[in-house]
Design a protein around this motif. Sequence first.
Motif, short mmCIF file in Angstrom:
data_model
loop_
_atom_site.label_atom_id
_atom_site.label_comp_id
_atom_site.label_asym_id
_atom_site.label_seq_id
_atom_site.Cartn_x
_atom_site.Cartn_y
_atom_site.Cartn_z
N PHE A 199 11.14 -34.38 21.48
CA PHE A 199 11.38 -33.24 20.59
C PHE A 199 10.13 -32.40 20.38
O PHE A 199 10.21 -31.18 20.22
N ALA A 200 8.96 -33.03 20.41
CA ALA A 200 7.71 -32.29 20.20
C ALA A 200 7.48 -31.27 21.31
O ALA A 200 7.03 -30.15 21.03
N VAL A 201 7.78 -31.64 22.55
CA VAL A 201 7.55 -30.67 23.63
C VAL A 201 8.52 -29.50 23.53
O VAL A 201 8.20 -28.38 23.96
N ILE A 202 9.72 -29.73 22.96
CA ILE A 202 10.64 -28.62 22.70
C ILE A 202 10.09 -27.76 21.58
O ILE A 202 10.09 -26.52 21.67
N PRO A 256 4.16 -38.08 11.41
CA PRO A 256 5.04 -39.04 10.74
C PRO A 256 6.40 -38.45 10.39
O PRO A 256 7.30 -39.18 9.93
N ASP A 257 6.58 -37.15 10.61
CA ASP A 257 7.82 -36.47 10.24
C ASP A 257 8.65 -36.15 11.48
O ASP A 257 8.10 -35.87 12.55
N PRO A 258 9.97 -36.16 11.36
CA PRO A 258 10.83 -35.77 12.48
C PRO A 258 10.58 -34.33 12.90
O PRO A 258 10.04 -33.51 12.15
N SER A 259 11.01 -34.01 14.10
CA SER A 259 10.82 -32.69 14.69
C SER A 259 11.42 -31.57 13.84
O SER A 259 12.55 -31.70 13.34
N PRO A 260 10.71 -30.45 13.66
CA PRO A 260 11.29 -29.29 12.97
C PRO A 260 12.55 -28.77 13.65
O PRO A 260 13.50 -28.35 12.98
N THR A 261 12.56 -28.80 14.98
CA THR A 261 13.75 -28.34 15.70
C THR A 261 14.94 -29.24 15.39
O THR A 261 16.06 -28.76 15.13
N ARG A 264 16.15 -28.56 11.88
CA ARG A 264 16.88 -27.29 11.78
C ARG A 264 18.30 -27.45 12.31
O ARG A 264 19.27 -26.95 11.70
N LEU A 265 18.46 -28.10 13.45
CA LEU A 265 19.79 -28.27 14.03
C LEU A 265 20.71 -29.06 13.09
O LEU A 265 21.87 -28.71 12.91
N VAL A 266 20.17 -30.11 12.49
CA VAL A 266 20.98 -30.91 11.57
C VAL A 266 21.35 -30.08 10.34
O VAL A 266 22.49 -30.12 9.86
N ALA A 267 20.40 -29.29 9.82
CA ALA A 267 20.67 -28.44 8.66
C ALA A 267 21.77 -27.42 8.96
O ALA A 267 22.54 -27.04 8.08
N GLU A 268 21.84 -26.99 10.22
CA GLU A 268 22.86 -26.02 10.64
C GLU A 268 24.16 -26.70 11.07
O GLU A 268 25.07 -26.04 11.57
N ASN A 269 24.25 -28.04 10.89
CA ASN A 269 25.42 -28.82 11.28
C ASN A 269 25.68 -28.76 12.79
O ASN A 269 26.82 -28.89 13.24
N ARG A 270 24.63 -28.59 13.55
CA ARG A 270 24.73 -28.60 15.02
C ARG A 270 24.35 -30.02 15.47
O ARG A 270 23.24 -30.28 15.92
N LEU A 271 25.31 -30.93 15.36
CA LEU A 271 25.05 -32.35 15.53
C LEU A 271 25.39 -32.86 16.92
O LEU A 271 25.14 -34.03 17.23
N GLY A 272 25.95 -32.01 17.77
CA GLY A 272 26.41 -32.46 19.08
C GLY A 272 27.92 -32.40 19.15
O GLY A 272 28.57 -31.63 18.42
#
Length: 309
Positions: A199-202, A256-261, A264-272
């Motif tokens: 996720f970091a490289v994204i 120590p924190d999950p990826s910002p990307t 953001r996707l989870v906050a937008e309900n873009r879960l897959g």
Amino acid sequence: MNDTTRRHAVILGMGLMGCDIAAIFLAGGWRVTAVETAKARWPEAEARVRSSIAQLDGDPAEAARLTLVETTEAPDYASAEIVVEAVPERLALKQDVFARLDTLVPPHIPVVSNASGYRITDIAGHIATRARCANLHFFLPAHLVPGVEVVRGEHTDPAICDAVAAIMDGLGRKVIRVAKDVPGFLANRIQHALMREAFAVIDQGLATAEDVDNAVRYCFGFRYVAAGPITQKELAGLETQLEAGRTIYPSLCNSPDPSPTLARLVAENRLGPKTGRGFRDWPADVTAKERARYEKALLAAVRILREED
């Protein structure tokens, strides 16, 4: 054989994990009692179990040895050799289940959790029978991925882990023993180190999600069915790994924190597939096709590994 004389497992929760774990036991000749409180889900669960048994080269008719019940109190725990908790990944829910099982299940019977991140010490450390509790961590899809982690908690009797490992070995699983109870156990700690960097490289704009998938699948990840990472590096020469580490490690993500990307996707309900969109769109037909391709590839990998046994 009379079904009442067969070895007996109880499973709590019949989502995808619970269904596939049930299929493992049923294909191995056991009978299974499964607790699923949502009775409307029973037909779907039974269909999944039959399908998973078939993928294990078993007879889908073996699903006739599955008994579904609505309440935690309903199973005959005294006849069980193992109780597997596979309810959703919420700590409070799992703690509640274990608190109820504390008095329902005879104290000599192993009670294990399929939690993927929560420690058994945190799930069951508050109950009187915590010494018979351990983590038994499968990987989705549980019936196809052969590995399973047996994790000893801070209070777990080592004999319980021995007994659980023996059951899994008898069912044809590749048992990974984990001696310390840490978040993520063993495999998920390694996997999430990879996922943090993926996720970091994204986040950094170095690559797209598709690029990341292709880099893992067609480059270094392609070798993992043939050999694990330590064996690979020994075959290449450990001095090469040492020099590469000195060069690369300082620039790797250690947040120590999950990826910002990802956040953001989870906050937008873009879960897959479950919401129809993640990094890409997931219409139902594409999802079905991708799941079928995925499971076909896993079955091919299973056949390769079986040839080595």
